[in-house]
Design an enzyme around this catalytic site. Structure first.
Site, PDB file in Angstrom:
ATOM      1  CB  CYS A 196     -26.199  18.475  -4.972  1.00  0.00           C
ATOM      2  SG  CYS A 196     -24.723  18.925  -4.046  1.00  0.00           S
ATOM      3  CB  CYS A 253     -23.722  21.513   0.846  1.00  0.00           C
ATOM      4  SG  CYS A 253     -24.182  22.619  -0.509  1.00  0.00           S
ATOM      5  CG  ASP A 258     -39.759  22.466  -2.930  1.00  0.00           C
ATOM      6  OD1 ASP A 258     -40.995  22.433  -3.081  1.00  0.00           O
ATOM      7  OD2 ASP A 258     -39.087  21.469  -2.601  1.00  0.00           O
ATOM      8  CG  MET A 318     -34.565  31.508  -7.295  1.00  0.00           C
ATOM      9  SD  MET A 318     -35.295  32.692  -8.464  1.00  0.00           S
ATOM     10  CE  MET A 318     -36.443  31.607  -9.353  1.00  0.00           C
ATOM     11  CB  SER A 319     -32.295  24.781  -7.136  1.00  0.00           C
ATOM     12  OG  SER A 319     -33.656  24.385  -6.980  1.00  0.00           O
TER      13      SER A 319
END
Length: 362
Positions: free
Chosen positions: A197, A100, A15, A10-11
């Site tokens: 990122c 990544c 999404d 979960m960022s």
């Protein structure tokens, strides 16, 4: 699927939040995991890590899942960022998101998830996984081709795919936004993240200049005419138009200037005028550092399609050779600004076969 434990990356974005909600609705025991992959600049105007974590906590509270944060910053700097700097220093243009995914999100993260007793992991990537008749796992494009992210996932192997779920692979992005609004997610209107990122919204040259020295040199046309000075080859990429510092033609043509080649030995940046200049078009490429989803390369002579950059349309090609750690592709039509350091990814229809890092184009 009742009771099966899945750890969702979960960022704080829409999404991954919808991914967690969908899996909970399907009966999974969902644990949310927030990855902190970069230590520096937590208080910077460009860093959103703290707010992203707060968004994760808010979403987890709303949908009723446990969540924790884990720090992979050391692994990221060692496995991803060090390679990023090496590639730029060598004049190439790497894609750190590809590395990544292979080294952090589907290795360090996967290992941590398994230590929590999970059977699978899930992310908010737009891609699909299926098991074919032979028992092998295949990586497929998302049904919403406009959002497909299989290009960034092409280095995943059988072990990784066998433990991975991509719930959004079957859902259009527009529907994901609708779901977020319908269930009242606090981040339903949050912008999608873009760019690399660890750079975030900060100017790319400013960031790179902190780690790599500038080494100015001549900017030349193919016939050797000096038309300007570059600030350092690492700060340019093939096909680049903006930020070169050249206006219209010195000879009267109004065509835009593009970066066409880098000569590391002489520290020269070659620029050309016109989007379709011959120096920007190449019919073949050579790639190395290969990775194949099924564990085996395609056969020489096979007709495939390839992407040499994200969001590029699939380009028909033939596999000239795929021996050991060398892949050579010949395209039906010359490709524009094929860039060393980027990934060349092969497809058979919607199936992503894998690929490698572009070394040269001719």
């Amino acid at each position: 699927m009742s009771g099966k434990r899945v750890v969702v990356g979960m960022s704080g974005g829409v999404d991954s939040s919808v991914t967690a909600w969908l899996l909970k609705q399907q009966g999974y025991e969902v644990i949310g995991l927030f990855m902190k992959n970069w230590e520096d600049d937590d208080d910077s105007e460009y860093c959103s890590t703290r707010q992203d974590w707060l968004d994760v906590v808010s979403v987890a509270d709303l949908i009723g899942v446990d969540v924790e944060a884990v720090n992979f910053a050391a692994e990221y700097k060692d496995r991803v960022f060090a390679d990023f700097l090496r590639e730029y220093s060598a004049g190439r243009t790497p894609n750190p998101d590809v590395l990544c995914n292979a080294e952090i999100k589907f290795k360090a993260f996967l290992d941590h998830a398994m230590s929590l007793g999970a059977e699978t992991i899930a992310t908010g990537h737009y891609a699909r996984v299926r098991q074919n008749a032979a028992g092998r796992f295949e990586l497929l494009k998302a049904l919403d081709h406009t959002k497909d992210q299989s290009y960034f996932l092409h280095r995943l192997n059988q072990a990784q795919l066998s433990r991975t779920l991509f719930p959004l692979g079957e859902i259009p992005k527009t529907r994901v936004r609708e779901i977020a609004a319908e269930i009242g997610l606090p981040n339903a209107k949050k912008k999608d993240s873009t760019g690399i990122c660890f750079i975030g919204e900060r100017p790319f040259r400013d960031f790179l200049n902190r780690y790599l020295p500038t080494k100015p040199g001549p900017m030349k046309t193919p016939d050797g005419k000096v038309v300007g000075e570059h600030i350092g080859l690492a700060f340019y990429t093939l096909g680049q138009r903006k930020g070169i510092g050249l206006g219209g033609s010195r000879e009267g043509s109004g065509d835009a200037w593009y970066v066409a080649r880098k000569d590391m030995a002489s520290n020269t940046l070659y620029v050309v005028q016109g989007h379709d200049h011959p120096w920007l078009l190449t019919p073949t490429l050579v790639a190395a550092d290969l990775s194949w989803v099924a564990g085996e390369p395609p056969l020489a002579g096979a007709s495939m399609a390839a992407k040499t950059r994200y969001r590029q349309s699939d380009a028909p090609c033939v596999v000239d050779a795929a021996d050991g750690d060398m892949l050579k592709l010949a395209f039906a039509e010359a490709q524009w600004a094929v860039t060393p350091g980027q990934s060349a990814v092969l497809y058979d229809g919607d199936v992503c076969l894998g690929g490698g890092i572009i070394q040269s184009a001719q």
